[in-house]
Design a protein around this motif. Structure first.
Motif, PDB file in Angstrom:
ATOM      1  N   LEU A   1       3.694   5.303  12.879  1.00 62.36           N
ATOM      2  CA  LEU A   1       3.312   4.963  11.508  1.00 62.36           C
ATOM      3  C   LEU A   1       3.610   6.127  10.560  1.00 62.36           C
ATOM      4  O   LEU A   1       4.160   5.939   9.477  1.00 62.36           O
ATOM      5  CB  LEU A   1       1.824   4.588  11.460  1.00 62.36           C
TER       6      LEU A   1
ATOM      7  N   ALA B   1       6.076   5.997   7.463  1.00 62.84           N
ATOM      8  CA  ALA B   1       5.582   6.310   6.122  1.00 62.84           C
ATOM      9  C   ALA B   1       6.474   7.362   5.472  1.00 62.84           C
ATOM     10  O   ALA B   1       6.850   7.254   4.310  1.00 62.84           O
ATOM     11  CB  ALA B   1       4.140   6.794   6.192  1.00 62.84           C
TER      12      ALA B   1
ATOM     13  N   ILE C   1       9.786   5.834   4.352  1.00 62.77           N
ATOM     14  CA  ILE C   1       9.696   5.026   3.122  1.00 62.77           C
ATOM     15  C   ILE C   1       9.434   5.913   1.913  1.00 62.77           C
ATOM     16  O   ILE C   1       9.975   5.681   0.830  1.00 62.77           O
ATOM     17  CB  ILE C   1       8.591   3.965   3.257  1.00 62.77           C
ATOM     18  N   LEU C   2       8.624   6.966   2.103  1.00 64.54           N
ATOM     19  CA  LEU C   2       8.367   7.871   0.982  1.00 64.54           C
ATOM     20  C   LEU C   2       9.662   8.481   0.481  1.00 64.54           C
ATOM     21  O   LEU C   2       9.805   8.811  -0.695  1.00 64.54           O
ATOM     22  CB  LEU C   2       7.401   8.980   1.403  1.00 64.54           C
TER      23      LEU C   2
ATOM     24  N   PRO D   1      12.222   7.003  -3.794  1.00 71.00           N
ATOM     25  CA  PRO D   1      12.923   7.776  -4.828  1.00 71.00           C
ATOM     26  C   PRO D   1      14.434   7.750  -4.640  1.00 71.00           C
ATOM     27  O   PRO D   1      15.195   7.691  -5.613  1.00 71.00           O
ATOM     28  CB  PRO D   1      12.397   9.204  -4.627  1.00 71.00           C
TER      29      PRO D   1
ATOM     30  N   VAL E   1       3.754   3.820  -9.862  1.00 73.36           N
ATOM     31  CA  VAL E   1       4.648   4.260  -8.795  1.00 73.36           C
ATOM     32  C   VAL E   1       4.092   3.867  -7.421  1.00 73.36           C
ATOM     33  O   VAL E   1       4.836   3.526  -6.507  1.00 73.36           O
ATOM     34  CB  VAL E   1       4.935   5.778  -8.938  1.00 73.36           C
ATOM     35  N   ILE E   2       2.756   3.827  -7.289  1.00 74.10           N
ATOM     36  CA  ILE E   2       2.185   3.436  -5.995  1.00 74.10           C
ATOM     37  C   ILE E   2       2.431   1.959  -5.722  1.00 74.10           C
ATOM     38  O   ILE E   2       2.715   1.562  -4.587  1.00 74.10           O
ATOM     39  CB  ILE E   2       0.685   3.786  -5.948  1.00 74.10           C
TER      40      ILE E   2
ATOM     41  N   PHE F   1       5.764   1.785  -4.229  1.00 74.51           N
ATOM     42  CA  PHE F   1       5.780   2.229  -2.838  1.00 74.51           C
ATOM     43  C   PHE F   1       5.234   1.148  -1.909  1.00 74.51           C
ATOM     44  O   PHE F   1       5.784   0.891  -0.845  1.00 74.51           O
ATOM     45  CB  PHE F   1       4.932   3.500  -2.674  1.00 74.51           C
ATOM     46  N   LEU F   2       4.140   0.503  -2.330  1.00 73.71           N
ATOM     47  CA  LEU F   2       3.491  -0.469  -1.450  1.00 73.71           C
ATOM     48  C   LEU F   2       4.360  -1.695  -1.190  1.00 73.71           C
ATOM     49  O   LEU F   2       4.227  -2.350  -0.168  1.00 73.71           O
ATOM     50  CB  LEU F   2       2.140  -0.890  -2.034  1.00 73.71           C
TER      51      LEU F   2
ATOM     52  N   VAL G   1       6.393  -1.685   2.108  1.00 73.39           N
ATOM     53  CA  VAL G   1       5.720  -1.739   3.414  1.00 73.39           C
ATOM     54  C   VAL G   1       6.170  -2.945   4.224  1.00 73.39           C
ATOM     55  O   VAL G   1       6.331  -2.869   5.439  1.00 73.39           O
ATOM     56  CB  VAL G   1       4.189  -1.756   3.212  1.00 73.39           C
TER      57      VAL G   1
ATOM     58  N   VAL H   1       7.434  -1.362   8.490  1.00 74.83           N
ATOM     59  CA  VAL H   1       6.167  -0.623   8.594  1.00 74.83           C
ATOM     60  C   VAL H   1       5.059  -1.557   9.057  1.00 74.83           C
ATOM     61  O   VAL H   1       4.343  -1.274  10.002  1.00 74.83           O
ATOM     62  CB  VAL H   1       5.800   0.022   7.245  1.00 74.83           C
ATOM     63  N   ALA H   2       4.913  -2.693   8.398  1.00 75.96           N
ATOM     64  CA  ALA H   2       3.876  -3.644   8.792  1.00 75.96           C
ATOM     65  C   ALA H   2       4.421  -5.049   8.571  1.00 75.96           C
ATOM     66  O   ALA H   2       4.707  -5.434   7.452  1.00 75.96           O
ATOM     67  CB  ALA H   2       2.611  -3.423   7.974  1.00 75.96           C
TER      68      ALA H   2
ATOM     69  N   ILE I   1      11.022   6.121 -11.839  1.00 77.63           N
ATOM     70  CA  ILE I   1      11.062   5.799 -10.400  1.00 77.63           C
ATOM     71  C   ILE I   1      10.448   4.433 -10.169  1.00 77.63           C
ATOM     72  O   ILE I   1      10.951   3.631  -9.380  1.00 77.63           O
ATOM     73  CB  ILE I   1      10.320   6.873  -9.574  1.00 77.63           C
TER      74      ILE I   1
END
Lengths: 120, 342
Positions: free
Chosen positions: B14, B18, B21-22, B26, B93-94, B97-98, B101, B111-112, B251
């Motif tokens: 995981l 993570a 993907i992080l 960007p 931005v979060i 990112f989500l 996933v 990821v999931a 971003i």
């Protein structure tokens, strides 16, 4: 821990990781960027003229749209479970779903005829 | 003992995912920003500036822009609600990112693999409007507030066609999991011919068009860019931001464009699957295949963006409510009848 919880734990871990990364970037930015405060820099930008403080009333026009949105969004929540089990549920579910969608469309038509879908 | 080992292995896995993907978000934003915003736009609209720095095709422009963001002062207007103002870009931005996933880039590389995959991706993508509203409200600026309100109105109108366009795909695949949707396309057949599987773009062409139009509006790209219309609202909700916080909005915008392009490629073009490629080679080729499809979809998005003029606010609402939503509902009913009847 079952796979189900693991998947959602992954989402949570991921949100925290993203928060950490964003925080780290802001931290780096804080170290690198210059800081020379001058009072003029902190005035709100209103296309060059001196800003007029405070707000007058303005008409937020999409109050009715928001109501319609809630109606159709809830409809979508009902449609998805049916869409997954379409074949298993068969003809009777199909007919009831068509009736359901038609009733909601009637609502949209009513709003349309009433003229609330006009942004003016 | 073995259970414990498995737990640790899963945790490390995981963490690794993570990290990947992080970096991807960007990076995806930069690739899209560079290829399309800087280069394609320059070619299509004869813009000379971004083609100049650094010599060949202005490759240095992006580096220069990045350095510029890095050394800008962080300005918070005196009337602003400081905490809300500072936190708003983070939410935007979060939410980007989500979204990543649930997007699969290979047979196991995700990821999931949530059961509610598509639904989750669309739900999370609309979280960004909270950040936008926060930014507009806390800036204590009329342009910013107007832009944020427009953005919220736009999201309300176009969330529905987006959601309803996906229902057709969900019906055909019989699952909302993105991995399931990919394998449904891979193992499908067109009138008994299974040479290229059954990419849903053929059967759901209406859904695909609706999805692309609605995604364009969700991303507030031209012709739906009233929230950030530079000639009337300066930059809408972003007007008071500078430096890194402005970069986060950037971003967010291009990362979400990447995510929506990847989502469209997964839902309608078969995602990471390539006809005739299975097993380990699918795992290795998957990211590349998805990337090529993603760039194809993104090319369409940006082509529209650079070609059409901006719509008027009332036209925008009319298109969603009087045009896209009725078509989406009709598409659902027709797809359901065909699927149940045959």
């Amino acid at each position: 821990m079952t796979q189900f919880y693991r998947n959602y734990l992954a989402v949570a871990v991921f949100a925290v990781a993203a928060l950490g990364m964003v925080g780290a970037m802001l931290g780096v930015g804080r170290l690198v960027r210059p800081n020379r405060p001058q009072p003029e820099k902190y005035i709100a930008y209103e296309a060059g003229s001196d800003p007029i403080r405070g707000f007058g009333q303005s008409n937020v026009r999409y109050y009715v749209y928001a109501l319609l949105f809630v109606m159709f969004d809830v409809e979508a929540v009902f449609i998805f479970p049916w869409a997954i089990n379409l074949e298993a549920l068969g003809v009777s579910a199909l007919i009831s779903m068509i009736v359901f969608i038609l009733v909601l469309t009637l609502g949209l038509v009513y709003a349309w005829r009433k003229g609330v879908l006009r942004w003016a | 003992m073995s259970v414990l080992a498995l737990e640790i292995g899963w945790g490390w896995m995981l963490a690794f995912k993570a990290l990947v993907i992080l970096l991807i978000v960007p990076l995806g934003a930069l690739v899209l920003g560079y290829t399309f915003l800087l280069k394609m736009m320059s070619h299509m609209q004869s813009r000379l500036g971004p083609m100049d720095p650094g010599g060949f095709h202005g490759w240095f422009q992006l580096v220069g822009d990045g350095l510029k963001f890095l050394q800008k002062e962080d300005i918070i207007p005196e009337d602003a609600d400081r905490r809300v103002f500072a936190f708003a870009p983070v939410i935007v931005v979060i939410s980007t990112f989500l979204m990543f996933v649930v997007i699969p880039i290979g047979p196991v590389a995700v990821v999931a693999n949530l059961d509610v995959g598509v639904f989750y991706a669309l739900a999370v993508s609309s979280l960004s409007v909270i950040g936008v509203l926060m930014a507009g409200w806390s800036s204590a600026n009329k342009f910013a507030l107007m832009g944020a309100l427009r953005a919220a109105g736009q999201l309300i109108a176009y969330e529905l066609p987006l959601l309803l366009a996906v229902v057709g795909v969900v019906m055909q695949a019989g699952t909302m999991s993105l991995q399931g949707i990919v394998s449904a396309q891979q193992n499908g057949s067109i009138f008994g011919w299974s040479g290229i599987g059954n990419p849903f773009i053929f059967t759901q062409i209406i859904g695909f068009l609706l999805f692309m139009i609605a995604a364009q509006a969700e991303l507030s790209q031209t012709p739906f860019d009233m929230p950030v219309a530079e000639s009337e609202l300066v930059a809408g909700y972003m007007v008071e931001y500078s430096g890194f916080r402005f970069l986060f909005f950037f971003i967010g915008e291009f990362g979400t464009a990447t995510a929506f392009a990847a989502l469209a490629a997964t839902l309608f073009l078969g995602g990471w699957s390539l006809p005739g490629v299975h097993g380990l080679s699918a795992e290795l080729l998957g990211p590349l295949v998805l990337f090529v499809k993603l760039m194809g979809v993104a090319f369409l998005m940006f082509w529209v963006r650079f070609t059409y003029p901006r719509l008027r606010e009332d036209q925008l609402q009319a298109i969603a409510w009087k045009f896209l939503i009725p078509i989406a509902l009709a598409n659902i009913i027709v797809t359901a009848i065909i699927k149940v009847a045959f």
